[in-house]
Design a protein around this motif. Structure first.
Motif, PDB file in Angstrom:
ATOM      1  N   ARG A   1       6.588 -23.473  24.954  1.00 21.74           N
ATOM      2  CA  ARG A   1       6.042 -22.352  24.192  1.00 21.74           C
ATOM      3  C   ARG A   1       6.792 -21.072  24.533  1.00 21.74           C
ATOM      4  NH1 ARG A   1       0.011 -19.847  24.333  1.00 21.74           N
ATOM      5  NH2 ARG A   1       0.414 -18.219  22.824  1.00 21.74           N
ATOM      6  N   LYS A   2       6.967 -20.234  23.524  1.00 19.98           N
ATOM      7  CA  LYS A   2       7.590 -18.935  23.689  1.00 19.98           C
ATOM      8  C   LYS A   2       6.492 -17.886  23.825  1.00 19.98           C
ATOM      9  CE  LYS A   2      10.977 -15.991  21.372  1.00 19.98           C
ATOM     10  NZ  LYS A   2      11.804 -15.875  20.162  1.00 19.98           N
ATOM     11  N   PHE A   3       6.650 -16.965  24.756  1.00 26.86           N
ATOM     12  CA  PHE A   3       5.701 -15.886  24.984  1.00 26.86           C
ATOM     13  C   PHE A   3       6.422 -14.551  24.908  1.00 26.86           C
ATOM     14  CE2 PHE A   3       3.923 -19.507  27.207  1.00 26.86           C
ATOM     15  CZ  PHE A   3       2.577 -19.427  26.918  1.00 26.86           C
ATOM     16  N   ASN A   4       5.650 -13.480  24.724  1.00 28.29           N
ATOM     17  CA  ASN A   4       6.204 -12.137  24.736  1.00 28.29           C
ATOM     18  C   ASN A   4       5.452 -11.325  25.775  1.00 28.29           C
ATOM     19  OD1 ASN A   4       6.489  -9.243  24.045  1.00 28.29           O
ATOM     20  ND2 ASN A   4       7.758 -10.064  22.415  1.00 28.29           N
ATOM     21  N   SER A   5       6.157 -10.869  26.790  1.00 32.73           N
ATOM     22  CA  SER A   5       5.513 -10.125  27.876  1.00 32.73           C
ATOM     23  C   SER A   5       5.135  -8.707  27.462  1.00 32.73           C
ATOM     24  CB  SER A   5       6.420 -10.090  29.105  1.00 32.73           C
ATOM     25  OG  SER A   5       7.632  -9.428  28.809  1.00 32.73           O
ATOM     26  N   ALA A   6       5.702  -8.217  26.379  1.00 36.85           N
ATOM     27  CA  ALA A   6       5.415  -6.847  25.952  1.00 36.85           C
ATOM     28  C   ALA A   6       3.966  -6.681  25.502  1.00 36.85           C
ATOM     29  CB  ALA A   6       6.358  -6.441  24.827  1.00 36.85           C
ATOM     30  N   ASN A   7       3.342  -7.759  25.008  1.00 35.27           N
ATOM     31  CA  ASN A   7       1.975  -7.625  24.515  1.00 35.27           C
ATOM     32  C   ASN A   7       0.937  -7.948  25.597  1.00 35.27           C
ATOM     33  OD1 ASN A   7       1.940 -10.407  24.661  1.00 35.27           O
ATOM     34  ND2 ASN A   7       1.927 -10.733  22.459  1.00 35.27           N
ATOM     35  N   GLY A   8       1.372  -8.216  26.818  1.00 43.51           N
ATOM     36  CA  GLY A   8       0.450  -8.447  27.925  1.00 43.51           C
ATOM     37  C   GLY A   8      -0.235  -9.798  27.898  1.00 43.51           C
TER      38      GLY A   8
END
Length: 64
Positions: A24-31
């Motif tokens: 899975r890909k995540f985005n750390s910018a959205n917390g």
């Protein structure tokens, strides 16, 4: 990889024979917090990899 502040990172879990059981890909910018449920997987050794622009870390997990 506590230095991931903003941007995408990719989580992948493989079993002992190298088969991908989770990706899975995540985005750390959205917390977004990462919570992975492996309760339905067999007992054994798994490898967790986190890939980001700053590098790659792989850790061994043992489910017993």
């Amino acid at each position: 990889m506590s230095d991931i502040k903003n941007g995408d990172f990719f989580v992948e879990i493989r079993d002992m024979i190298g088969q991908i059981i989770y990706a899975r890909k995540f985005n750390s910018a959205n917390g977004e917090k990462v919570k992975i449920d492996l309760s339905e997987n067999n007992k054994g050794i798994y490898f967790l990899s986190v890939n980001s622009p700053s590098g790659r870390v792989t850790k061994e997990w043992v489910i017993y």
